[in-house]
Design a protein around this motif. Sequence first.
Motif, PDB file in Angstrom:
ATOM      1  N   THR A 192       0.859  -1.184   0.000  1.00 14.55           N
ATOM      2  CA  THR A 192       0.000   0.000   0.000  1.00 14.55           C
ATOM      3  C   THR A 192       0.894   1.233   0.000  1.00 14.55           C
ATOM      4  O   THR A 192       1.771   1.363   0.856  1.00 14.55           O
ATOM      5  N   LYS A 243      -2.870   0.285  -4.695  1.00 15.30           N
ATOM      6  CA  LYS A 243      -3.626   0.790  -3.559  1.00 15.30           C
ATOM      7  C   LYS A 243      -2.880   1.957  -2.911  1.00 15.30           C
ATOM      8  O   LYS A 243      -1.678   1.887  -2.679  1.00 15.30           O
ATOM      9  N   GLU A 260      -3.115   5.037   0.240  1.00 20.68           N
ATOM     10  CA  GLU A 260      -3.749   5.427   1.503  1.00 20.68           C
ATOM     11  C   GLU A 260      -3.137   6.735   1.994  1.00 20.68           C
ATOM     12  O   GLU A 260      -1.911   6.897   1.994  1.00 20.68           O
TER      13      GLU A 260
END
Length: 307
Positions: free
Chosen positions: A33, A65, A67
Amino acid sequence: MRVALKTYAALMLAQVALWSNPAHADWRDDIGTFRIGIVAEPGAGNSVPGLALLTDAYTKALGMKVEFVVAPNYAALIEAQANARIEYAIYSATAYATASQRCLCIEPLVAPVDSDGAIGIRSVLLTRDGKLPDLAAMDSHRIAMAPSDSVGGSLLPLAALAAEGRKIAEDAPFLIHADSAAAAETMLVDGKADGLFGWVTAAADSRPGAPGTQARLEAAGLSVTALRVVWTSGGLLRYGPHAVRSDLDPEAKRRLTVFLTNLKSTTPDIYDLLESKHPGGFATVAPKDYEMAAAIVRFVSDRGQQQ
């Protein structure tokens, strides 16, 4: 001999197959991530406007991904990137310089630009009605400046002067630290100071941008003809960068750079969410662009050691 050659050939084929396997070679799998650190605006808590849209934009740019990690302050953001808990951070100029000093594992990618092409600010020493003839006469006049923790109004001029060979103590008797930048400007307007340290935006080729402090003084009632710039700093404090860890895969750096430098023209609404203060888009930067910011950090460090 033939057995040894066959064994060697088999090992080489296995190694080639291993490295050519996309699942093994892809840097995305190594990261898992991709984490982006950002400091929320004061009073906003952990909320960042348009966070879902920003996350989606970075996800598409990197193909993995993403974040966002909202830090309470720059100190926490610096520690997170230095300890590899985040790959990417959005800094102020002095926060980046502090991070770079804290860990030689961070590099800037891009920084915002103003619509007029300005890339940062320079310090200026202003006077009115010719009360301060030049920089050399500063010691015998009253000079107003912002509080000692103000980057543009206090730290930048003192660090820039020191870099030019003129070190001035913050408690020099001719310096008057006002309670705010606005209060320092009022001192010049009211005649309680002969000079004032302020700022002006500047482009990469040293062309002046928005007049900054001078415009504020004119709005407060001083005429253009009454004001004069006595000194302009040679060093430019560049706007804060978006920085990544130096060990990030080159392809990730390339994708981010392409995404960010094209963001203003391709998706201006996303750009406005990411950068609300400087509307001119992103330009690539290098560590050398933050030498003035590093000088400020050293100045603050030296001051702390002397106290």
